[in-house]
Design an enzyme around this catalytic site. Structure first.
Site, PDB file in Angstrom:
ATOM      1  N   GLY A  42     -18.293  40.522  22.961  1.00  0.00           N
ATOM      2  CA  GLY A  42     -18.704  41.926  22.873  1.00  0.00           C
ATOM      3  C   GLY A  42     -19.997  42.157  23.628  1.00  0.00           C
ATOM      4  O   GLY A  42     -20.788  43.026  23.267  1.00  0.00           O
ATOM      5  N   GLY A  68     -20.585  43.327  26.632  1.00  0.00           N
ATOM      6  CA  GLY A  68     -20.668  44.357  27.669  1.00  0.00           C
ATOM      7  C   GLY A  68     -21.307  45.645  27.194  1.00  0.00           C
ATOM      8  O   GLY A  68     -21.670  46.500  28.011  1.00  0.00           O
ATOM      9  N   ARG A  99     -12.697  42.821  25.894  1.00  0.00           N
ATOM     10  CA  ARG A  99     -11.388  43.141  26.469  1.00  0.00           C
ATOM     11  C   ARG A  99     -11.496  43.868  27.804  1.00  0.00           C
ATOM     12  O   ARG A  99     -10.630  43.732  28.660  1.00  0.00           O
ATOM     13  CB  ARG A  99     -10.584  44.004  25.489  1.00  0.00           C
ATOM     14  CG  ARG A  99     -10.208  43.282  24.209  1.00  0.00           C
ATOM     15  CD  ARG A  99      -9.784  44.261  23.136  1.00  0.00           C
ATOM     16  NE  ARG A  99     -10.860  45.195  22.811  1.00  0.00           N
ATOM     17  CZ  ARG A  99     -10.751  46.217  21.964  1.00  0.00           C
ATOM     18  NH1 ARG A  99      -9.604  46.434  21.358  1.00  0.00           N
ATOM     19  NH2 ARG A  99     -11.774  46.999  21.721  1.00  0.00           N
ATOM     20  N   PHE A 114     -13.983  51.093  11.648  1.00  0.00           N
ATOM     21  CA  PHE A 114     -13.924  52.557  11.554  1.00  0.00           C
ATOM     22  C   PHE A 114     -14.007  52.920  10.078  1.00  0.00           C
ATOM     23  O   PHE A 114     -13.797  52.067   9.218  1.00  0.00           O
ATOM     24  CB  PHE A 114     -12.632  53.112  12.187  1.00  0.00           C
ATOM     25  CG  PHE A 114     -11.398  52.302  11.898  1.00  0.00           C
ATOM     26  CD1 PHE A 114     -10.811  52.307  10.639  1.00  0.00           C
ATOM     27  CD2 PHE A 114     -10.832  51.507  12.888  1.00  0.00           C
ATOM     28  CE1 PHE A 114      -9.676  51.555  10.373  1.00  0.00           C
ATOM     29  CE2 PHE A 114      -9.702  50.745  12.629  1.00  0.00           C
ATOM     30  CZ  PHE A 114      -9.128  50.769  11.369  1.00  0.00           C
ATOM     31  N   SER A 146      -3.208  52.015   7.219  1.00  0.00           N
ATOM     32  CA  SER A 146      -1.939  51.309   7.369  1.00  0.00           C
ATOM     33  C   SER A 146      -2.211  49.808   7.315  1.00  0.00           C
ATOM     34  O   SER A 146      -3.360  49.357   7.484  1.00  0.00           O
ATOM     35  CB  SER A 146      -1.301  51.668   8.718  1.00  0.00           C
ATOM     36  OG  SER A 146      -2.080  51.142   9.767  1.00  0.00           O
ATOM     37  N   TYR A 152     -23.443  44.645   4.130  1.00  0.00           N
ATOM     38  CA  TYR A 152     -22.341  44.821   3.162  1.00  0.00           C
ATOM     39  C   TYR A 152     -21.388  43.622   3.146  1.00  0.00           C
ATOM     40  O   TYR A 152     -20.378  43.631   2.463  1.00  0.00           O
ATOM     41  CB  TYR A 152     -21.623  46.169   3.331  1.00  0.00           C
ATOM     42  CG  TYR A 152     -20.964  46.477   4.659  1.00  0.00           C
ATOM     43  CD1 TYR A 152     -19.930  45.692   5.168  1.00  0.00           C
ATOM     44  CD2 TYR A 152     -21.338  47.614   5.376  1.00  0.00           C
ATOM     45  CE1 TYR A 152     -19.300  46.007   6.354  1.00  0.00           C
ATOM     46  CE2 TYR A 152     -20.718  47.943   6.578  1.00  0.00           C
ATOM     47  CZ  TYR A 152     -19.695  47.125   7.058  1.00  0.00           C
ATOM     48  OH  TYR A 152     -19.068  47.443   8.250  1.00  0.00           O
ATOM     49  N   PRO A 172     -27.731  42.981  10.580  1.00  0.00           N
ATOM     50  CA  PRO A 172     -28.533  44.144  10.987  1.00  0.00           C
ATOM     51  C   PRO A 172     -28.242  45.345  10.095  1.00  0.00           C
ATOM     52  O   PRO A 172     -27.119  45.537   9.629  1.00  0.00           O
ATOM     53  CB  PRO A 172     -28.051  44.441  12.415  1.00  0.00           C
ATOM     54  CG  PRO A 172     -27.079  43.359  12.786  1.00  0.00           C
ATOM     55  CD  PRO A 172     -26.593  42.759  11.500  1.00  0.00           C
ATOM     56  N   ARG A 180     -17.779  55.634  15.781  1.00  0.00           N
ATOM     57  CA  ARG A 180     -16.725  55.299  14.826  1.00  0.00           C
ATOM     58  C   ARG A 180     -17.150  55.453  13.368  1.00  0.00           C
ATOM     59  O   ARG A 180     -16.337  55.707  12.500  1.00  0.00           O
ATOM     60  CB  ARG A 180     -16.244  53.859  15.061  1.00  0.00           C
ATOM     61  CG  ARG A 180     -15.505  53.730  16.366  1.00  0.00           C
ATOM     62  CD  ARG A 180     -15.096  52.297  16.640  1.00  0.00           C
ATOM     63  NE  ARG A 180     -14.330  52.225  17.867  1.00  0.00           N
ATOM     64  CZ  ARG A 180     -14.874  52.034  19.066  1.00  0.00           C
ATOM     65  NH1 ARG A 180     -16.180  51.881  19.193  1.00  0.00           N
ATOM     66  NH2 ARG A 180     -14.112  51.991  20.137  1.00  0.00           N
TER      67      ARG A 180
END
Ligand code: HXC
Ligand code: NAP
Length: 290
Positions: A22, A24, A47, A105, A113, A155, A196, A207
């Site tokens: 992650g 980028g 990705r 999210f 789902s 959390y 953090p 998100r």
């Protein structure tokens, strides 16, 4: 001295090759940039190759360092193996891994789902496990020392409604961090984590605070020190934990949140809302002279 300044000595990560998943965007980009400034060879991965290549160019221009951008979905073990092959081909060996990639999210849990739940677990928990297992097996095989740093959240231990898959996954990453800190110490492999609090990034804010939510739930208001985090503050901590200065720190999770999670936890912390005049009245009612 400012809290927004880099803190470690020049060259503190010289000669180390560090993979940032992650890397980028967001916090991964900020931590990676500081590793580079401290002399590391940097490998950034996620990705989206176009995003990674843009970030790599930007970083190289700013520092004169070397950045390898490799596309890799951490859910796919073949892509993770190929990431390590490419990093080793470019730099000879990998010394550190920052497990920072995540998916998240907000949603009431009953609206999720099965695939939504699984998607977050697959990226955060299983993705971090894929990267960790691949690095660990290679380090053990090559009798090489290594350092893991895993980005979790507060959390991970309190849990949190509305981000349940993320909470469950981050708790798993924290358990993995502490478990391997003991099991793999004999191989000279350290594992630590950072939790953090709120640090503004496009990925998280879009998100977790979409639309008007950011106005209604200003994250700074929940933080006792009265502000959100600056990326350099996190980068300083990450660089320390990635460096040999922290050689005796193993199995630790360091919170960097301005006191946010404890504010929610302390039984009487909401007495902050009581004005001084009311404290005066309470004192007077106990017979204390002003
Ligand atoms: C409910 C959702 C949803 C949402 C997606 N889904 N978004 N469900 N609410 N907002 C469901 C989809 O409907 C689908 O289920 C399943 O999740 C997979 O969605 P895809 O879009 O196909 O997945 P994918 O393309 O793999 O993308 C993964 C992603 C996406 C997690 C959904 O948001 C992403 O790429 N995120 C990466 C970056 C990120 O999340 N950064 C924030 C990290 S912040 P169905 O059943 O329809 O197929 C963070 C902060 C923590 O972690 C602490 C803050 C203090
Ligand atoms: P971000 O910019 O969205 O970072 C998430 C990164 O993960 C993106 O670069 C994304 O790139 C990558 N990613 C997602 N799915 C991936 C996959 N399957 N394979 C490989 N890479 C993937 O958000 P951020 O705020 O910087 O978050 C970084 C880390 O900090 C996360 O672990 C997050 O949980 C943690 N954190 C953030 C905050 C905060 O306030 N910002 C607070 C606590 C913890 P691609 O889309 O290109 O794959």
């Amino acid at each position: 001295m400012m809290h927004t300044e880099g803190m470690l000595k020049e060259g503190a990560l010289k000669g180390k090759t560090i993979i940032v998943t992650g890397g980028g965007t967001g916090l991964g980009k900020s931590m990676g940039l500081y590793f580079l400034k401290l002399g590391a060879n940097l490998v950034i991965t996620s990705r989206k190759l176009d995003v990674l290549q843009g970030t790599a160019r930007e970083m190289e221009k700013e520092t004169g360092g070397t950045v390898l951008a490799v596309s890799c979905d951490v859910r796919e073990i073949d892509q993770v193996e190929s990431l390590f092959d490419q990093a080793e081909a470019a730099f000879g060996k990998v010394d550190g891994v920052l497990n920072n990639a995540a998916g998240n999210f907000i949603s009431p849990t009953e609206r999720l789902s099965t695939n939504a739940f699984n998607t977050v677990i697959d990226i955060v928990l299983k993705g971090s496990a894929n990267v960790t297992m691949t690095a660990g097996k290679r380090w053990i095989q090559n009798k090489q020392k290594g350092t893991f740093l895993n980005i979790v959240t507060t959390y991970a231990w309190t849990g949190s409604g509305y981000v349940v898959p993320s909470a469950a996954a981050k708790a798993g990453v924290l358990a993995m961090t502490r478990s391997l800190a003991v099991e793999w110490a004999k191989y000279n492999i350290r594992s630590n984590a950072i939790a953090p609090g709120p640090f503004p990034t496009e990925g998280a804010w879009s998100r977790l605070l979409p639309g008007d939510l950011v106005k209604k739930f200003d994250p700074a208001k929940k933080v006792p020190v009265g502000r959100v985090g600056e990326h350099q503050e996190l980068a300083n901590l990450a660089a320390y934990l990635m460096s040999d200065y922290s050689s005796y720190v193993n199995g630790e999770v360091i919170t960097i949140d301005g006191g946010e999670w404890l504010q929610g936890a302390g039984e009487f912390n909401n007495l902050e809302a009581i004005p001084q005049e009311m404290w005066d009245m309470l004192e007077a009612s106990r017979g204390k002279k002003p």
